[in-house]
Design an enzyme around this catalytic site. Sequence first.
Site, PDB file in Angstrom:
ATOM      1  N   ARG A   1       0.820  -1.209   0.000  1.00 49.03           N
ATOM      2  CA  ARG A   1       0.000   0.000   0.000  1.00 49.03           C
ATOM      3  C   ARG A   1       0.854   1.259   0.000  1.00 49.03           C
ATOM      4  O   ARG A   1       0.320   2.358   0.093  1.00 49.03           O
ATOM      5  CB  ARG A   1      -0.922   0.018   1.224  1.00 49.03           C
ATOM      6  CG  ARG A   1      -2.127  -0.876   1.106  1.00 49.03           C
ATOM      7  CD  ARG A   1      -3.054  -0.703   2.283  1.00 49.03           C
ATOM      8  NE  ARG A   1      -2.462  -1.215   3.512  1.00 49.03           N
ATOM      9  CZ  ARG A   1      -2.694  -0.729   4.714  1.00 49.03           C
ATOM     10  NH1 ARG A   1      -3.470   0.320   4.877  1.00 49.03           N
ATOM     11  NH2 ARG A   1      -2.143  -1.270   5.783  1.00 49.03           N
TER      12      ARG A   1
ATOM     13  N   ASP B   1       9.370  -8.099   8.431  1.00 49.04           N
ATOM     14  CA  ASP B   1       9.158  -7.066   7.416  1.00 49.04           C
ATOM     15  C   ASP B   1       8.610  -5.786   8.023  1.00 49.04           C
ATOM     16  O   ASP B   1       8.530  -4.761   7.335  1.00 49.04           O
ATOM     17  CB  ASP B   1       8.218  -7.572   6.314  1.00 49.04           C
ATOM     18  CG  ASP B   1       6.923  -8.152   6.856  1.00 49.04           C
ATOM     19  OD1 ASP B   1       6.989  -9.228   7.467  1.00 49.04           O
ATOM     20  OD2 ASP B   1       5.856  -7.532   6.671  1.00 49.04           O
TER      21      ASP B   1
ATOM     22  N   ARG C   1       3.592   9.737   4.709  1.00 51.84           N
ATOM     23  CA  ARG C   1       4.453   9.537   5.865  1.00 51.84           C
ATOM     24  C   ARG C   1       5.918   9.719   5.480  1.00 51.84           C
ATOM     25  O   ARG C   1       6.281   9.595   4.303  1.00 51.84           O
ATOM     26  CB  ARG C   1       4.215   8.168   6.515  1.00 51.84           C
ATOM     27  CG  ARG C   1       4.441   6.969   5.623  1.00 51.84           C
ATOM     28  CD  ARG C   1       4.110   5.686   6.373  1.00 51.84           C
ATOM     29  NE  ARG C   1       4.480   4.501   5.608  1.00 51.84           N
ATOM     30  CZ  ARG C   1       4.363   3.264   6.055  1.00 51.84           C
ATOM     31  NH1 ARG C   1       3.865   3.044   7.271  1.00 51.84           N
ATOM     32  NH2 ARG C   1       4.721   2.231   5.316  1.00 51.84           N
TER      33      ARG C   1
END
Length: 513
Positions: A101, A268, A191
């Site tokens: 995403r 991850d 972000r």
Amino acid sequence: MNIDKIEQPFIKIFPGDFSGNPMQRNTPKVLFATIDPVGFDHPKLIAFNETLSGEIGLGKFEEKDLDFLVGNNLPENIKTYSTAYAGHQFGNWAGQLGDGRAILAGEITNNSGQKTEIQWKGAGATPYSRHADGRAVLRSSVREYMMSEAMFHLNIPTTRALSLAFTGEDVVRDMMYNGNPQNEQGAVVVRTADSFLRFGHFELMSAQGEYKTLQDLADFTIKNYFKEITSEGVQKYKDFFENVSRRTADLMVEWYRVGFVHGVMNTDNMSILGLTIDYGPYSMMDEYNLNFTPNTTDLPGRRYVFGKQGQISQWNLWQLANALHPLIQDEKFLEDVLNDYGSYFWESHDKMLCKKFGFDRLLKSDEQFFTNWQGLMQELQLDYALFFNQLGKYDDQADLKTQFENVSYTFLDDEKSSKLEDFMTNYQLRLKENEISREQSLDLMKKTNPRFILRNYLLFQCIEEINDGKTEMLEKLTKALENPYEEIYPEFSVKRPSNYDDISGCSMLSCSS
């Protein structure tokens, strides 16, 4: 904003390019795929972090910048991409994963020469979306935007959030994976971080036998993000692993300091820089419980519970050690670093607890004191943050039960009150062993124990209001999280109301976006 200054050094250095195709697939022997954000016709800005924007070199927001914040109409100089990585998920090897995403715009350099990576989360599918749509819903986007900034202001290493915006479209999600999909408002978060590199990037190259690219990746990471490493040859990679281990341990201690539970500590989701990354089914601790997990997906195994985060981080470092072994080829060194991790972590952890209690140094007897305290916290179901706040206000002349009854999630009967009284007696005796004044001790506690933490039920309220087009709660929570060591809004510094105990999103969450 100065988006024309964004550059893409990462994709200039590493080989390979699978351009323009968002369909899920393997991309062997490469670390990224170029991909365009999907674009949204009717975006609406919810929040913009002006302070962060100025700090990283983007400057002030203008209305025309909304397009960039949702990935629309990008300038020609920006070639967007997503990265591939691998990982162990819930202890099992998952093979190739990647930014499902997240789409990176690149990095920007501010006037001080500091570089910051910028990426969208929720801006469409990538080759690593694993048959998903790459979108994000409002609730997960608000949670990421707010908590990453809360962690920053708590002085904990973290990714940060620049903006939060509606996409103008609905996204279908089954929030609790129980066969009840619903339409939810879509959103995009922008972000930032010094780097979004993860343990999994190194795991992927090592697992594929791409040792030259693995070395290039390690060299790139050390040169750009580990300036303190000046050694050469194999020693450089040894110093790198030792540094990552130390940063990871320090991060775990900080999580324990404030009572943060990540919820899904897959390899991850582990930052190579020791940052808190990927805010999914996380929670700040309400009632103290070493066996608490906020993640429904983590049941019944409870791999990622609060009390195991130090242990799991060490396990994850073992996987990173395996990935870096082709560069280091010294099993004893790697084992020694990993074995030393536990002693370093626990010493740092206990020194942190000393500060929370207002002790000026760690004594041998403190190990038993902390063990007794943990048992008391769990048996009396005491609120983690509120307990330490109350401890700083403790008055030995007042009624003990009255002082702590609003800190407990259970009734303090005579037996429990007696145990609390015994503990407080021992605490007072321990304080007398300090070589600092009580005023200095209290000052130490105030700097270590936040007065405000961003609890899930407060986020739930905030998300509900934003869904209804209101932002008052968002604005108040933002002010509170920017000043966590003060009590700006006393109504937020209370234990979770009982009516939120069994509401999804307040105590337990899923990995659903």
